[in-house]
Design a protein around this motif. Structure first.
Motif, mmCIF file in Angstrom:
data_model
loop_
_atom_site.group_PDB
_atom_site.id
_atom_site.type_symbol
_atom_site.label_atom_id
_atom_site.label_comp_id
_atom_site.label_asym_id
_atom_site.label_seq_id
_atom_site.Cartn_x
_atom_site.Cartn_y
_atom_site.Cartn_z
ATOM 1 N N ILE A 11 0.857 -1.181 0.000
ATOM 2 C CA ILE A 11 0.000 0.000 0.000
ATOM 3 C C ILE A 11 0.894 1.231 0.000
ATOM 4 O O ILE A 11 1.825 1.328 0.800
ATOM 5 N N THR A 12 0.578 2.177 -0.889
ATOM 6 C CA THR A 12 1.374 3.397 -1.005
ATOM 7 C C THR A 12 0.826 4.475 -0.095
ATOM 8 O O THR A 12 -0.384 4.761 -0.115
ATOM 9 N N TYR A 13 1.715 5.068 0.686
ATOM 10 C CA TYR A 13 1.340 6.131 1.605
ATOM 11 C C TYR A 13 2.094 7.408 1.256
ATOM 12 O O TYR A 13 3.267 7.358 0.850
ATOM 13 N N TRP A 14 1.393 8.534 1.448
ATOM 14 C CA TRP A 14 1.972 9.843 1.183
ATOM 15 C C TRP A 14 1.802 10.741 2.400
ATOM 16 O O TRP A 14 0.813 10.633 3.118
ATOM 17 N N GLY A 15 2.746 11.640 2.574
ATOM 18 C CA GLY A 15 2.556 12.700 3.533
ATOM 19 C C GLY A 15 1.700 13.798 2.928
ATOM 20 O O GLY A 15 1.262 13.706 1.778
ATOM 21 N N GLN A 16 1.509 14.857 3.694
ATOM 22 C CA GLN A 16 0.659 15.957 3.229
ATOM 23 C C GLN A 16 1.403 16.905 2.304
ATOM 24 O O GLN A 16 0.785 17.723 1.620
ATOM 25 N N GLY A 17 2.720 16.784 2.284
ATOM 26 C CA GLY A 17 3.536 17.623 1.419
ATOM 27 C C GLY A 17 4.026 18.879 2.102
ATOM 28 O O GLY A 17 3.393 19.385 3.037
ATOM 29 N N THR A 18 5.164 19.373 1.633
ATOM 30 C CA THR A 18 5.712 20.636 2.127
ATOM 31 C C THR A 18 6.180 21.452 0.922
ATOM 32 O O THR A 18 6.839 20.927 0.021
ATOM 33 N N GLN A 19 5.811 22.716 0.908
ATOM 34 C CA GLN A 19 6.100 23.585 -0.239
ATOM 35 C C GLN A 19 7.536 24.085 -0.182
ATOM 36 O O GLN A 19 7.980 24.599 0.853
ATOM 37 N N VAL A 20 8.217 23.950 -1.301
ATOM 38 C CA VAL A 20 9.549 24.536 -1.477
ATOM 39 C C VAL A 20 9.464 25.519 -2.635
ATOM 40 O O VAL A 20 9.063 25.145 -3.739
ATOM 41 N N THR A 21 9.830 26.757 -2.371
ATOM 42 C CA THR A 21 9.814 27.792 -3.399
ATOM 43 C C THR A 21 11.210 28.389 -3.514
ATOM 44 O O THR A 21 11.757 28.871 -2.516
ATOM 45 N N VAL A 22 11.761 28.323 -4.714
ATOM 46 C CA VAL A 22 13.097 28.871 -4.973
ATOM 47 C C VAL A 22 12.931 30.109 -5.848
ATOM 48 O O VAL A 22 12.559 30.015 -7.014
ATOM 49 N N SER A 23 13.183 31.255 -5.262
ATOM 50 C CA SER A 23 12.944 32.506 -5.976
ATOM 51 C C SER A 23 13.756 33.621 -5.349
ATOM 52 O O SER A 23 13.984 33.630 -4.133
ATOM 53 N N SER A 24 14.161 34.570 -6.184
ATOM 54 C CA SER A 24 14.867 35.730 -5.661
ATOM 55 C C SER A 24 13.896 36.872 -5.411
ATOM 56 O O SER A 24 14.298 37.943 -4.945
#
Length: 116
Positions: free
Chosen positions: A103-116
């Motif tokens: 069974i495949t399980y996922w977390g809720q995710g975390t946002q990564v934003t790379v920007s100047s």
């Protein structure tokens, strides 16, 4: 029940670094490989890195090879993703992944934003 909780995302400038963490519970962590995936807006979710149950072997997507490092601490039931030399194209929601008893399980995710 299996739970995967990511943390460590945020906004970073190009060339910067971040370390993501994924705290796992509800299964025998040391018995399973772990992976990180990411999904950018308008794109399919893609595999970023995988680590075997002992941490003895790792694999990376070509796009992150040499810049990202996956590791794990089986005593803390935690898997990490150290990201360096970040690029704008690394911007995505990053997900922790485990396959437990097929069974495949996922977390809720975390946002990564790379920007100047």
């Amino acid at each position: 029940q299996v739970q995967l909780v990511e943390s460590g995302g945020g906004l970073v400038q190009p060339g910067g670094s971040l370390r993501l963490s994924c705290a796992a519970s509800g299964f025998i962590f040391s018995s399973y490989a772990m992976s990180w995936y990411r999904q950018a807006p308008g794109k399919e979710r893609e595999l970023v890195a995988t680590i075997t149950r002992t941490g003895g072997s790792t694999n990376y997507a070509n796009s992150v090879q040499g810049r990202f490092t996956i590791s794990r601490d089986n005593a803390k039931n935690t898997v990490y993703l150290q990201m360096s030399s970040l690029k704008p194209e690394d911007t995505a929601v990053y997900y922790c992944n485990a396959v437990v008893y097929h069974i495949t399980y996922w977390g809720q995710g975390t946002q990564v934003t790379v920007s100047s």
